[in-house]
Design a protein around this motif. Structure first.
Motif, PDB file in Angstrom:
ATOM      1  N   GLY A  25       0.827  -1.204   0.000  1.00  0.00           N
ATOM      2  CA  GLY A  25       0.000   0.000   0.000  1.00  0.00           C
ATOM      3  C   GLY A  25       0.859   1.251   0.000  1.00  0.00           C
ATOM      4  O   GLY A  25       2.014   1.224   0.424  1.00  0.00           O
ATOM      5  N   ALA A  26       0.289   2.352  -0.490  1.00  0.00           N
ATOM      6  CA  ALA A  26       1.008   3.631  -0.490  1.00  0.00           C
ATOM      7  C   ALA A  26       0.019   4.774  -0.368  1.00  0.00           C
ATOM      8  O   ALA A  26      -1.068   4.746  -0.976  1.00  0.00           O
ATOM      9  CB  ALA A  26       1.830   3.792  -1.763  1.00  0.00           C
ATOM     10  N   GLU A  41       7.189  10.976  -5.233  1.00  0.00           N
ATOM     11  CA  GLU A  41       7.105   9.743  -4.454  1.00  0.00           C
ATOM     12  C   GLU A  41       6.289   8.701  -5.211  1.00  0.00           C
ATOM     13  O   GLU A  41       6.689   7.539  -5.332  1.00  0.00           O
ATOM     14  CB  GLU A  41       6.483  10.034  -3.088  1.00  0.00           C
ATOM     15  CG  GLU A  41       7.360  10.904  -2.196  1.00  0.00           C
ATOM     16  CD  GLU A  41       6.664  11.394  -0.946  1.00  0.00           C
ATOM     17  OE1 GLU A  41       7.384  11.837  -0.026  1.00  0.00           O
ATOM     18  OE2 GLU A  41       5.427  11.344  -0.874  1.00  0.00           O
ATOM     19  N   LYS A  42       5.137   9.109  -5.706  1.00  0.00           N
ATOM     20  CA  LYS A  42       4.260   8.205  -6.455  1.00  0.00           C
ATOM     21  C   LYS A  42       4.971   7.647  -7.686  1.00  0.00           C
ATOM     22  O   LYS A  42       4.968   6.438  -7.941  1.00  0.00           O
ATOM     23  CB  LYS A  42       2.998   8.958  -6.884  1.00  0.00           C
ATOM     24  CG  LYS A  42       2.079   8.195  -7.838  1.00  0.00           C
ATOM     25  CD  LYS A  42       0.895   9.053  -8.246  1.00  0.00           C
ATOM     26  CE  LYS A  42      -0.056   8.315  -9.176  1.00  0.00           C
ATOM     27  NZ  LYS A  42       0.560   8.066 -10.509  1.00  0.00           N
ATOM     28  N   LEU A  65       0.511  -3.130  -6.318  1.00  0.00           N
ATOM     29  CA  LEU A  65       0.574  -1.841  -5.633  1.00  0.00           C
ATOM     30  C   LEU A  65      -0.811  -1.217  -5.518  1.00  0.00           C
ATOM     31  O   LEU A  65      -1.540  -1.096  -6.504  1.00  0.00           O
ATOM     32  CB  LEU A  65       1.506  -0.906  -6.408  1.00  0.00           C
ATOM     33  CG  LEU A  65       1.742   0.490  -5.823  1.00  0.00           C
ATOM     34  CD1 LEU A  65       2.363   0.400  -4.435  1.00  0.00           C
ATOM     35  CD2 LEU A  65       2.651   1.295  -6.758  1.00  0.00           C
ATOM     36  N   PHE A  66      -1.161  -0.815  -4.306  1.00  0.00           N
ATOM     37  CA  PHE A  66      -2.424  -0.125  -4.042  1.00  0.00           C
ATOM     38  C   PHE A  66      -2.067   1.263  -3.517  1.00  0.00           C
ATOM     39  O   PHE A  66      -1.556   1.396  -2.405  1.00  0.00           O
ATOM     40  CB  PHE A  66      -3.256  -0.888  -3.008  1.00  0.00           C
ATOM     41  CG  PHE A  66      -3.619  -2.279  -3.423  1.00  0.00           C
ATOM     42  CD1 PHE A  66      -4.823  -2.546  -4.052  1.00  0.00           C
ATOM     43  CD2 PHE A  66      -2.731  -3.335  -3.206  1.00  0.00           C
ATOM     44  CE1 PHE A  66      -5.162  -3.833  -4.440  1.00  0.00           C
ATOM     45  CE2 PHE A  66      -3.054  -4.617  -3.588  1.00  0.00           C
ATOM     46  CZ  PHE A  66      -4.268  -4.880  -4.214  1.00  0.00           C
ATOM     47  N   MET A  67      -2.339   2.283  -4.313  1.00  0.00           N
ATOM     48  CA  MET A  67      -1.867   3.625  -3.987  1.00  0.00           C
ATOM     49  C   MET A  67      -3.013   4.627  -4.032  1.00  0.00           C
ATOM     50  O   MET A  67      -3.795   4.636  -4.978  1.00  0.00           O
ATOM     51  CB  MET A  67      -0.765   4.033  -4.974  1.00  0.00           C
ATOM     52  CG  MET A  67      -0.094   5.335  -4.647  1.00  0.00           C
ATOM     53  SD  MET A  67       1.589   5.409  -5.349  1.00  0.00           S
ATOM     54  CE  MET A  67       1.375   4.730  -6.984  1.00  0.00           C
ATOM     55  N   ARG A  83      -8.838   1.668   4.311  1.00  0.00           N
ATOM     56  CA  ARG A  83      -9.180   0.983   3.060  1.00  0.00           C
ATOM     57  C   ARG A  83      -8.062   0.032   2.642  1.00  0.00           C
ATOM     58  O   ARG A  83      -8.324  -1.099   2.203  1.00  0.00           O
ATOM     59  CB  ARG A  83      -9.438   2.020   1.970  1.00  0.00           C
ATOM     60  CG  ARG A  83      -9.858   1.432   0.629  1.00  0.00           C
ATOM     61  CD  ARG A  83     -10.192   2.541  -0.340  1.00  0.00           C
ATOM     62  NE  ARG A  83     -10.659   2.010  -1.608  1.00  0.00           N
ATOM     63  CZ  ARG A  83     -11.094   2.762  -2.620  1.00  0.00           C
ATOM     64  NH1 ARG A  83     -11.131   4.085  -2.490  1.00  0.00           N
ATOM     65  NH2 ARG A  83     -11.508   2.202  -3.740  1.00  0.00           N
ATOM     66  N   LEU A  84      -6.826   0.472   2.763  1.00  0.00           N
ATOM     67  CA  LEU A  84      -5.688  -0.377   2.404  1.00  0.00           C
ATOM     68  C   LEU A  84      -5.658  -1.642   3.257  1.00  0.00           C
ATOM     69  O   LEU A  84      -5.349  -2.726   2.761  1.00  0.00           O
ATOM     70  CB  LEU A  84      -4.377   0.396   2.597  1.00  0.00           C
ATOM     71  CG  LEU A  84      -4.028   1.452   1.558  1.00  0.00           C
ATOM     72  CD1 LEU A  84      -2.837   2.276   2.018  1.00  0.00           C
ATOM     73  CD2 LEU A  84      -3.731   0.810   0.206  1.00  0.00           C
ATOM     74  N   VAL A  85      -5.991  -1.487   4.522  1.00  0.00           N
ATOM     75  CA  VAL A  85      -5.932  -2.618   5.450  1.00  0.00           C
ATOM     76  C   VAL A  85      -7.115  -3.550   5.276  1.00  0.00           C
ATOM     77  O   VAL A  85      -6.955  -4.771   5.145  1.00  0.00           O
ATOM     78  CB  VAL A  85      -5.853  -2.122   6.903  1.00  0.00           C
ATOM     79  CG1 VAL A  85      -5.951  -3.289   7.871  1.00  0.00           C
ATOM     80  CG2 VAL A  85      -4.568  -1.353   7.133  1.00  0.00           C
ATOM     81  N   LYS A  86      -8.315  -2.981   5.271  1.00  0.00           N
ATOM     82  CA  LYS A  86      -9.521  -3.807   5.291  1.00  0.00           C
ATOM     83  C   LYS A  86      -9.930  -4.341   3.925  1.00  0.00           C
ATOM     84  O   LYS A  86     -10.385  -5.484   3.802  1.00  0.00           O
ATOM     85  CB  LYS A  86     -10.686  -3.004   5.888  1.00  0.00           C
ATOM     86  CG  LYS A  86     -10.573  -2.784   7.390  1.00  0.00           C
ATOM     87  CD  LYS A  86     -11.875  -2.231   7.949  1.00  0.00           C
ATOM     88  CE  LYS A  86     -11.879  -2.228   9.467  1.00  0.00           C
ATOM     89  NZ  LYS A  86     -13.176  -1.748  10.014  1.00  0.00           N
ATOM     90  N   ARG A  87      -9.783  -3.514   2.879  1.00  0.00           N
ATOM     91  CA  ARG A  87     -10.227  -3.950   1.563  1.00  0.00           C
ATOM     92  C   ARG A  87      -9.099  -4.524   0.721  1.00  0.00           C
ATOM     93  O   ARG A  87      -9.258  -5.538   0.044  1.00  0.00           O
ATOM     94  CB  ARG A  87     -10.894  -2.802   0.803  1.00  0.00           C
ATOM     95  CG  ARG A  87     -11.728  -3.282  -0.393  1.00  0.00           C
ATOM     96  CD  ARG A  87     -12.266  -2.144  -1.222  1.00  0.00           C
ATOM     97  NE  ARG A  87     -11.231  -1.574  -2.094  1.00  0.00           N
ATOM     98  CZ  ARG A  87     -11.477  -0.707  -3.063  1.00  0.00           C
ATOM     99  NH1 ARG A  87     -12.711  -0.279  -3.257  1.00  0.00           N
ATOM    100  NH2 ARG A  87     -10.510  -0.245  -3.817  1.00  0.00           N
ATOM    101  N   ASP A  88      -7.938  -3.863   0.776  1.00  0.00           N
ATOM    102  CA  ASP A  88      -6.837  -4.272  -0.100  1.00  0.00           C
ATOM    103  C   ASP A  88      -5.911  -5.298   0.550  1.00  0.00           C
ATOM    104  O   ASP A  88      -5.105  -5.915  -0.149  1.00  0.00           O
ATOM    105  CB  ASP A  88      -6.025  -3.047  -0.525  1.00  0.00           C
ATOM    106  CG  ASP A  88      -6.883  -2.021  -1.258  1.00  0.00           C
ATOM    107  OD1 ASP A  88      -7.767  -2.431  -2.034  1.00  0.00           O
ATOM    108  OD2 ASP A  88      -6.676  -0.805  -1.045  1.00  0.00           O
TER     109      ASP A  88
END
Length: 375
Positions: A25-26, A41-42, A65-67, A83-88
């Motif tokens: 995640g980012a 950075e991206k 990669l989920f950004m 969202r990164l934790v729960k969905r991705d």
């Protein structure tokens, strides 16, 4: 039996071990006032992930990669982290760009037990220590010490500070005040500004009345460029020094002629080709700089370097730890002597930054470019 199977599937899903790839995640500020920090950075992270995947991934598995863009807003950072934790179901998170946004999600990293490697600089990110939170940007106190040592050698003892009213500015102000007391420097003026201020003549006029030897501005985004312009317009007889928050060509573009002669602490990346051949950083920095600039057609920035260091550190840890988050943290804490864009990283259980004041060099803006003052 069905209920047990369902529970088992949920447990696998929750740990992320059911995925046949590393899920990274980012969170970056790719729009808003801090976009000139977040975009490099991206782009750096995308470039490195693509390159790694083309070369076989990590341990034979690709990286997905989920950004997300936080816009530099703390509430958005919290929402996107969840969202990164729960969905991705990511294995780790790089970012956010800004100190305030990182501090806003520090508790979430611990709550969800997900490793977070911030690209922001506030010392408060890793102090007090949070088991799940690391950062790659040098701390404000390191930059302050670099500036103060320089001022001491020049015989400058009366200092005025002008700091942003945000997480980065507040942390910088704390360091400027505390380190000044330790080093026997006098803070003769202490003014503040907001990110959206369009004129700083009021604060600078008050500062000028105190006859400082040097004025230190601590902020990011367009505001420090306005400080530089107003400083020149008022013809203040003092040395103007900026923080590492302006270590981007965008600042020079915004400040124009007013940028000339400004000194700031920064990473070696900005002057990669000008480093002595004996520098242990030079080869790596020149390679990254050339790859970035040829890929995106724009100048490299030290902020992209934060993403570079963060990815390389996580990649190194994943090679030995795999997807287990607890093992990943342990592996990161054991990384030593890693030569990054900002310095040599030596992490430990008690130090989740791993850098010291030697991560910074001093550079001066001359003729619209960066010049090395010291290596």
């Amino acid at each position: 039996m069905k209920k047990l199977l369902l529970v088992g599937m949920l447990l696998i899903f929750a740990t992320g071990s059911s995925f046949a790839e590393y899920r990274l995640g980012a969170l970056f500020s790719t729009t808003g006032p801090a976009s000139f920090l977040g975009m490099p950075e991206k782009q750096t992270l995308e470039m490195l992930v693509e390159k790694t995947n083309k070369n076989g991934g990590i341990n034979g598995e690709k990286i997905e990669l989920f950004m997300y863009d936080t816009r530099g807003v703390d509430a958005a950072a919290r929402k996107k982290f969840i969202r990164l934790v729960k969905r991705d179901n990511v294995n780790a998170v790089i970012g956010p760009t800004r100190s305030g946004s990182t501090l806003a999600i520090k508790d979430l990293a611990e709550k969800f037990q997900v490793p977070l490697l911030s690209c922001a600089s506030s010392d408060k990110i890793i102090n007090p220590l949070n088991k799940y939170v690391f950062k790659v940007a040098p701390s404000d106190k390191h930059a302050v010490r670099k500036i103060y040592f320089y001022l001491k050698t020049k015989g400058m003892e009366n200092i005025a500070i002008l700091t942003a009213q945000n997480g980065f500015g507040d942390s910088g102000r704390d360091a400027l005040l505390s380190e000044a007391e330790k080093m026997g420097l006098n803070i003769v003026a202490d003014e503040k500004f907001r990110d959206n201020d369009r004129d700083m003549t009021s604060q600078l006029t008050k500062i000028s009345e105190r006859n400082p030897d040097a004025v230190i501005c601590w902020g990011v985004g367009p505001a420090p460029a306005i400080v530089a312009k107003n400083f020149k317009q008022l013809q203040i007889e003092a040395e103007l020094i900026m923080s590492h928050g302006v270590a981007s060509k965008k600042f020079i573009e915004l400040a124009g002629d007013a940028a000339e002669g400004i000194i700031l602490p920064a990473g070696r990346l900005l002057v990669a080709e000008k480093l002595p051949d004996s520098s242990k950083f030079k080869s790596m920095l020149v390679d990254y700089k050339n790859e970035y600039e040829s890929t995106f057609g724009e100048s490299v920035s030290t902020f992209g370097g934060h993403a570079y260091d963060a990815f390389m550190i996580i990649k190194k840890a994943l090679l030995t730890a795999g997807k287990d988050k607890e093992k990943l943290i342990k592996s990161m804490e054991e990384i030593t002597d890693y030569i990054g864009t900002y310095g040599i990283f030596n992490f430990s259980k008690k130090d989740h930054n791993g850098l010291d004041k030697d991560a910074f060099i001093l550079i001066e803006i001359r003729n619209g470019d960066w010049e090395l003052l010291e290596s």
